[in-house]
Design a protein around this motif. Structure first.
Motif, PDB file in Angstrom:
ATOM      1  N   ASN A   1       3.172  14.760   8.428  1.00 49.49           N
ATOM      2  CA  ASN A   1       2.371  13.551   8.650  1.00 49.49           C
ATOM      3  C   ASN A   1       3.522  12.165   8.664  1.00 49.49           C
ATOM      4  O   ASN A   1       2.865  10.990   8.963  1.00 49.49           O
ATOM      5  N   VAL A   2       4.651  11.720   8.218  1.00 47.31           N
ATOM      6  CA  VAL A   2       5.736  11.305   7.631  1.00 47.31           C
ATOM      7  C   VAL A   2       5.440  10.387   9.254  1.00 47.31           C
ATOM      8  O   VAL A   2       5.215   9.099   8.900  1.00 47.31           O
TER       9      VAL A   2
ATOM     10  N   ILE B   1       1.132  -1.225  -0.059  1.00 48.24           N
ATOM     11  CA  ILE B   1       0.312  -0.507   0.260  1.00 48.24           C
ATOM     12  C   ILE B   1       1.099   1.661  -0.288  1.00 48.24           C
ATOM     13  O   ILE B   1       1.931   0.719   0.590  1.00 48.24           O
ATOM     14  N   VAL B   2       0.357   2.434  -0.725  1.00 44.50           N
ATOM     15  CA  VAL B   2       2.011   3.536  -0.753  1.00 44.50           C
ATOM     16  C   VAL B   2       0.804   4.799  -0.393  1.00 44.50           C
ATOM     17  O   VAL B   2      -1.047   5.051  -0.628  1.00 44.50           O
TER      18      VAL B   2
ATOM     19  N   PRO C   1       6.481  10.423  -0.825  1.00 42.39           N
ATOM     20  CA  PRO C   1       6.063   8.962  -1.343  1.00 42.39           C
ATOM     21  C   PRO C   1       6.240   7.964  -0.487  1.00 42.39           C
ATOM     22  O   PRO C   1       7.939   7.976   0.477  1.00 42.39           O
ATOM     23  N   MET C   2       5.634   7.115   0.422  1.00 39.72           N
ATOM     24  CA  MET C   2       5.954   6.219   2.003  1.00 39.72           C
ATOM     25  C   MET C   2       5.064   4.960   1.264  1.00 39.72           C
ATOM     26  O   MET C   2       3.670   4.821   0.346  1.00 39.72           O
TER      27      MET C   2
ATOM     28  N   PHE D   1       4.665   2.316   8.027  1.00 37.61           N
ATOM     29  CA  PHE D   1       5.053   3.099   6.258  1.00 37.61           C
ATOM     30  C   PHE D   1       6.323   2.905   6.562  1.00 37.61           C
ATOM     31  O   PHE D   1       7.011   3.752   7.408  1.00 37.61           O
ATOM     32  N   VAL D   2       7.026   2.810   5.439  1.00 36.74           N
ATOM     33  CA  VAL D   2       9.008   3.497   4.852  1.00 36.74           C
ATOM     34  C   VAL D   2       8.718   4.803   3.874  1.00 36.74           C
ATOM     35  O   VAL D   2       7.563   4.456   3.278  1.00 36.74           O
TER      36      VAL D   2
END
Length: 153
Positions: free
Chosen positions: A105-106, A97-98, A142-143, A114-115
């Motif tokens: 918000n990272v 999931i991307v 992008p995560m 997520f990374v």
């Protein structure tokens, strides 16, 4: 911990105007012609308090349009919406999931598993996808989160 009175479910299309209002008030950038393959809503006594959306490109899910009403933030609603989205993606046999998010918000997305990832390293099937490479997303981070589909039928 999620308050007991919060319900999370797929949103019916007649809720989209209210969802668009929430996204616009959260400065997400939704437009009237906004759409998604699937929209998930969080409600308290049928009142919308949060939402997110999923699009699918082959076996990749794209999480977008995550918003929670200001007074309801920091109560686990955003996390619950993300986890619900991951479960839906898993059931649809997505391998990952991307999400694209702004730098502030990272940390939230990292807590959700997520990374960060370079756009160049995203799955090839997303090449040129407007939700990833559109001009309004050029400053977004992008995560990605891998999804374990083991044991799924």
């Amino acid at each position: 911990m999620l308050p007991a009175d919060v319900k999370v479910a797929c949103a019916a299309p007649d809720r989209f105007p209210e969802i668009i209002r929430l996204l616009m008030s959260a400065r997400i950038g939704a437009e009237e012609e906004w759409s998604a393959d699937m929209v998930i809503e969080a409600t308290v006594e049928k009142e919308l308090v949060g939402c997110c959306a999923l699009d699918f490109v082959e076996n990749v899910a794209i999480l977008h349009s995550l918003a929670v009403e200001k007074p309801m933030r920091r109560k686990g609603i955003g996390n619950t919406l993300v986890e619900n989205s991951v479960e839906i993606a898993r059931r649809r046999h997505a391998g990952c999931i991307v999400a694209l998010t702004m730098f502030w918000n990272v940390k939230f997305f990292r807590k959700c598993g997520f990374v960060t990832i370079s756009r160049r390293l995203l799955p090839e099937r997303l090449a040129g996808h407007p939700s990833i490479f559109g001009p309004m997303f050029r400053h977004a981070t992008p995560m990605i989160r891998q999804i374990d589909c083991a044991g799924q039928v």
